[in-house]
Design an enzyme around this catalytic site. Structure first.
Site, PDB file in Angstrom:
ATOM      1  CB  SER A  48      44.037  46.077  50.674  1.00  0.00           C
ATOM      2  OG  SER A  48      44.305  45.356  49.495  1.00  0.00           O
ATOM      3  CG  ASP A  66      36.968  49.525  43.183  1.00  0.00           C
ATOM      4  OD1 ASP A  66      37.724  49.167  44.111  1.00  0.00           O
ATOM      5  OD2 ASP A  66      35.818  49.063  43.040  1.00  0.00           O
ATOM      6  N   GLY A  67      40.099  49.083  42.924  1.00  0.00           N
ATOM      7  CA  GLY A  67      41.007  47.974  42.640  1.00  0.00           C
ATOM      8  C   GLY A  67      40.316  46.891  41.833  1.00  0.00           C
ATOM      9  CB  ALA A  68      40.649  44.765  39.461  1.00  0.00           C
ATOM     10  CG  ASP A  69      39.244  40.456  43.317  1.00  0.00           C
ATOM     11  OD1 ASP A  69      39.951  40.638  44.323  1.00  0.00           O
ATOM     12  OD2 ASP A  69      38.027  40.722  43.291  1.00  0.00           O
ATOM     13  CD  GLU A  95      33.829  46.847  44.527  1.00  0.00           C
ATOM     14  OE1 GLU A  95      34.698  46.940  45.403  1.00  0.00           O
ATOM     15  OE2 GLU A  95      33.758  45.877  43.751  1.00  0.00           O
TER      16      GLU A  95
HETATM   17  C1  5RP Z   1      36.126  44.441  46.534  1.00  0.00           C
HETATM   18  C2  5RP Z   1      36.874  44.478  45.249  1.00  0.00           C
HETATM   19  C3  5RP Z   1      38.315  44.832  45.299  1.00  0.00           C
HETATM   20  O1  5RP Z   1      38.549  45.873  44.415  1.00  0.00           O
HETATM   21  C4  5RP Z   1      39.153  43.654  44.922  1.00  0.00           C
HETATM   22  O2  5RP Z   1      38.794  42.566  45.731  1.00  0.00           O
HETATM   23  C5  5RP Z   1      40.647  43.958  45.069  1.00  0.00           C
HETATM   24  O3  5RP Z   1      40.975  44.057  46.411  1.00  0.00           O
HETATM   25  P1  5RP Z   1      42.415  44.433  46.921  1.00  0.00           P
HETATM   26  O4  5RP Z   1      42.677  45.852  46.488  1.00  0.00           O
HETATM   27  O5  5RP Z   1      42.317  44.281  48.414  1.00  0.00           O
HETATM   28  O6  5RP Z   1      43.399  43.476  46.311  1.00  0.00           O
HETATM   29  O7  5RP Z   1      36.356  44.221  44.195  1.00  0.00           O
HETATM   30  O8  5RP Z   1      34.810  44.012  46.365  1.00  0.00           O
END
Ligand code: 5RP
Length: 220
Positions: free
Chosen positions: A30, A81-84, A103
């Protein structure tokens, strides 16, 4: 401010990290989606993008941003990119959206990894978020047993198949004190395609959106 507002703020800030005239590496999720929407507003300044998933490819194309195959490019200046989860060393857990392998491949080609995240993603120790592991289908049982020996609780992600035709096991309940060591150890299990620890190649910069503004973090 909502978490979505913060994600949008981080995504907007990432535009200043891009190198004009260069193809952009684009992540998945997202927050990455907000970044794609921002990128679309200045798309004429870039030849196009490399996508880390089919979902990202289709969003880029919807915005008329040209998508290059990774094998068409020799280098990428920046990957966004994002991260969890992300720690103070800018090591991350990724793969909540299941796109971890592509990724990691796109990130490996990029000179600079720019992580865009809201403040909820910042942790001192990685592991509260279940660690995704991409697995070849025929190896599922074997990998699940091997993961159980490491500790934590392995759970197969129900009804989910990756863009590469593989399965995901989420490994919950870890406290990851040495992320590079665990990243390597997991990759030694036969049948593991890759895992969601981005520690050996972490982010170079994290744009962390907080209620007081977007912080630019570099590794401790
Ligand atoms: C997808 C990922 C995303 O970067 C991670 O899940 C973060 O998602 P979001 O921006 O929706 O919080 O690794 O594989």
């Amino acid at each position: 401010m909502t978490q979505d507002d913060l994600k949008q703020a981080a995504a907007r800030a990432a535009l200043a990290q891009l190198v004009e005239g260069e193809i952009v590496g684009v992540g998945t999720g997202s927050t990455a989606n907000y970044f794609i929407d921002q990128l679309a507003t200045i798309r004429e300044r870039f030849p196009g993008a490399v996508a880390s998933s089919e979902a990202t490819r289709s969003r880029l194309e919807k915005h008329q941003i040209r998508v290059f195959d990774l094998n068409e490019v020799d280098s990428l200046a920046v990957y966004v990119d994002g991260a969890d989860e992300i720690n103070g060393r800018l090591q991350m857990i990724k793969g909540g959206g299941g796109a971890l392998t592509r990724e990691k491949i796109v990130a490996a080609v990029a000179d600079k990894f720019v992580c865009i995240a809201d403040q909820a993603k910042r942790v001192s120790v990685l592991g509260r978020f279940p660690l995704p592991v991409e697995v070849l289908p025929m190896a599922l049982g074997h990998v699940r047993r091997e993961l159980a020996k490491i500790g934590g609780t392995p759970r197969v992600r129900e009804g989910f198949v990756t863009d590469n035709g593989n399965l995901i096991i989420d490994l919950a309940g870890l406290e990851i004190v040495d992320p590079p060591a665990l990243e390597s150890r997991l990759n030694q299990i036969v049948g593991v395609v890759t895992n969601g620890l981005f520690a050996r190649r972490g982010a170079d910069v994290c744009l962390l959106a907080t209620a007081d503004g977007v912080l630019t973090l570099t590794a401790d």
